[in-house]
Design an enzyme around this catalytic site. Structure first.
Site, mmCIF file in Angstrom:
data_model
loop_
_atom_site.group_PDB
_atom_site.id
_atom_site.type_symbol
_atom_site.label_atom_id
_atom_site.label_comp_id
_atom_site.label_asym_id
_atom_site.label_seq_id
_atom_site.Cartn_x
_atom_site.Cartn_y
_atom_site.Cartn_z
ATOM 1 N N MET A 1 -9.430 11.033 52.515
ATOM 2 C CA MET A 1 -8.347 10.296 51.857
ATOM 3 C C MET A 1 -8.940 9.294 50.868
ATOM 4 O O MET A 1 -8.257 8.359 50.434
ATOM 5 C CB MET A 1 -7.480 9.576 52.888
ATOM 6 C CG MET A 1 -6.770 10.557 53.824
ATOM 7 S SD MET A 1 -5.231 9.915 54.506
ATOM 8 C CE MET A 1 -5.799 8.506 55.390
ATOM 9 N N HIS B 1 -18.140 9.287 55.131
ATOM 10 C CA HIS B 1 -17.778 10.447 54.312
ATOM 11 C C HIS B 1 -19.041 11.086 53.723
ATOM 12 O O HIS B 1 -19.178 12.312 53.688
ATOM 13 C CB HIS B 1 -16.869 10.035 53.153
ATOM 14 C CG HIS B 1 -15.569 9.412 53.565
ATOM 15 N ND1 HIS B 1 -15.270 8.100 53.332
ATOM 16 C CD2 HIS B 1 -14.477 9.934 54.184
ATOM 17 C CE1 HIS B 1 -14.043 7.826 53.780
ATOM 18 N NE2 HIS B 1 -13.537 8.922 54.305
ATOM 19 N N ARG C 1 -10.272 1.649 56.320
ATOM 20 C CA ARG C 1 -9.359 0.553 56.686
ATOM 21 C C ARG C 1 -10.105 -0.743 56.994
ATOM 22 O O ARG C 1 -9.480 -1.793 57.095
ATOM 23 C CB ARG C 1 -8.490 0.969 57.878
ATOM 24 C CG ARG C 1 -7.418 1.981 57.494
ATOM 25 C CD ARG C 1 -6.386 2.179 58.601
ATOM 26 N NE ARG C 1 -5.248 2.925 58.146
ATOM 27 C CZ ARG C 1 -5.090 4.244 58.319
ATOM 28 N NH1 ARG C 1 -6.017 4.949 58.942
ATOM 29 N NH2 ARG C 1 -4.015 4.850 57.865
HETATM 30 P P1 AMP Z 1 -10.520 9.778 56.090
HETATM 31 O O1 AMP Z 1 -10.817 9.631 54.643
HETATM 32 O O2 AMP Z 1 -10.507 8.478 56.838
HETATM 33 O O3 AMP Z 1 -9.321 10.655 56.366
HETATM 34 O O4 AMP Z 1 -11.757 10.563 56.702
HETATM 35 C C1 AMP Z 1 -12.181 11.781 56.191
HETATM 36 C C2 AMP Z 1 -13.193 12.390 57.120
HETATM 37 O O5 AMP Z 1 -14.303 11.500 57.256
HETATM 38 C C3 AMP Z 1 -12.632 12.613 58.534
HETATM 39 O O6 AMP Z 1 -13.122 13.835 59.043
HETATM 40 C C4 AMP Z 1 -13.192 11.440 59.297
HETATM 41 O O7 AMP Z 1 -13.335 11.699 60.677
HETATM 42 C C5 AMP Z 1 -14.536 11.268 58.626
HETATM 43 N N1 AMP Z 1 -15.023 9.907 58.855
HETATM 44 C C6 AMP Z 1 -14.342 8.751 58.624
HETATM 45 N N2 AMP Z 1 -15.084 7.698 59.011
HETATM 46 C C7 AMP Z 1 -16.235 8.200 59.515
HETATM 47 C C8 AMP Z 1 -17.397 7.612 60.105
HETATM 48 N N3 AMP Z 1 -17.525 6.304 60.260
HETATM 49 N N4 AMP Z 1 -18.384 8.445 60.511
HETATM 50 C C9 AMP Z 1 -18.266 9.783 60.370
HETATM 51 N N5 AMP Z 1 -17.199 10.395 59.841
HETATM 52 C C10 AMP Z 1 -16.196 9.614 59.420
#
Ligand code: AMP
Length: 279
Positions: free
Chosen positions: A30, A37, A187
């Protein structure tokens, strides 16, 4: 690096890559990209011929009153990071192209989707599963990369892949953390200085859970109580849930054993943070 906004256009390219026998990797995000990421992108870069990163703040996974409108959007910086990570294709769709007029099909992963985060965020995982299925279909990904940070999401996507015989392999990558232990999250940008300091209690509480287990305590209730006591010492922390669960079924366990998932969600003001460890 190429940027696509229309699902149809990316679909054509994905089809051509397939015909050439290229291995396509997908990292759905996102945006407001951080090292978590980037760790998924690095893993994908290592094993795929073509790396596609999607950046889409998916309205279908936000409930009424949640932070869809104010969710951090940092496109310029994100694109620079993608370039640096040697991403081949960034998919940047608009809502109206993902959910055009008349759209009415959704994926519901029953049971799993209504536990834990799903209990306080009804409809969230329906939105997640639906967009992820769409992204799999649009990109024709061979391998898709997700983070263990969103443990429940990983379980739900795995279930969907199994249930629908989707021709995609999943890689679940470890949680990337700041040096002080806070799990990286887009966040975290919402946290003020004091919230940020108090939020360190999440990884500490998970560490306490592991410590107690390593020292012979296996009664889940007792471990959870100690964790809760530690968290609620922080004035701003409001516990949504703390759970010790089976890492596949997400059902609570009474007796803790190796491989169990310890997961929690805690609010600091309006900011809801999640974290977990596998014991
Ligand atoms: P998001 O942009 O928050 O929807 O996350 C996109 C992807 O990145 C999802 O598969 C999350 O689980 C992964 N992700 C987010 N934060 C982390 C983190 N701290 N460590 C590893 N993967 C992450």
């Amino acid at each position: 690096m190429r940027i696509f906004r229309l699902p149809g256009k990316l679909g054509v390219i994905a089809g051509k890559l397939k015909l050439k026998g290229k291995r396509v990797g997908l990292v759905p995000t996102m945006g407001a990209l951080h090292d978590g990421h980037l760790s998924l992108m690095r893993a994908a870069r290592r094993e795929c011929d073509c790396l596609i990163v999607s950046i889409f703040v998916n309205p279908a996974q936000f409930g009424a009153g949640e932070d869809f409108k104010k969710y951090p959007r940092k496109l310029t910086k994100d694109l620079a990071l993608c370039r640096k990570a040697k991403v081949d294709i960034v998919f940047l769709p608009e809502s109206r192209d993902i959910y055009p007029e008349g759209f009415c099909s959704f994926v519901e992963v029953k049971g799993l989707g209504s536990l834990l985060c799903g209990a306080t965020r009804p409809g969230h995982f329906r939105g997640v599963a639906t967009i992820v299925l769409k992204l799999f279909n649009i990109t024709r990904a061979d391998i898709a990369y997700f983070g263990q940070k969103d443990a429940q999401q990983a379980v739900i996507i795995s279930r969907m892949v199994k249930d629908f015989d989707l021709p995609v392999k999943l890689r679940i990558m470890p949680i990337a953390r700041d040096q002080d232990g806070l799990a990286l999250s887009s966040r975290n940008a919402y946290l003020g200085k004091e919230d940020r300091r108090q939020a360190l209690v999440l990884s500490r509480a998970l560490g306490l859970g592991r410590f107690l287990f390593e020292h012979g305590l296996t009664d889940a209730k007792k471990i959870l109580l100690r964790m809760r006591q530690l968290i609620t010492k922080q004035k701003k922390a409001a516990v949504d849930y703390i759970a010790i669960i089976d890492a596949e079924t997400l059902k609570p366990v009474k007796k803790v054993s190796r491989g169990c998932l310890v997961a929690l969600a805690v609010k600091f003001g309006k900011t809801r943070l999640i974290d977990n460890i596998i014991i």
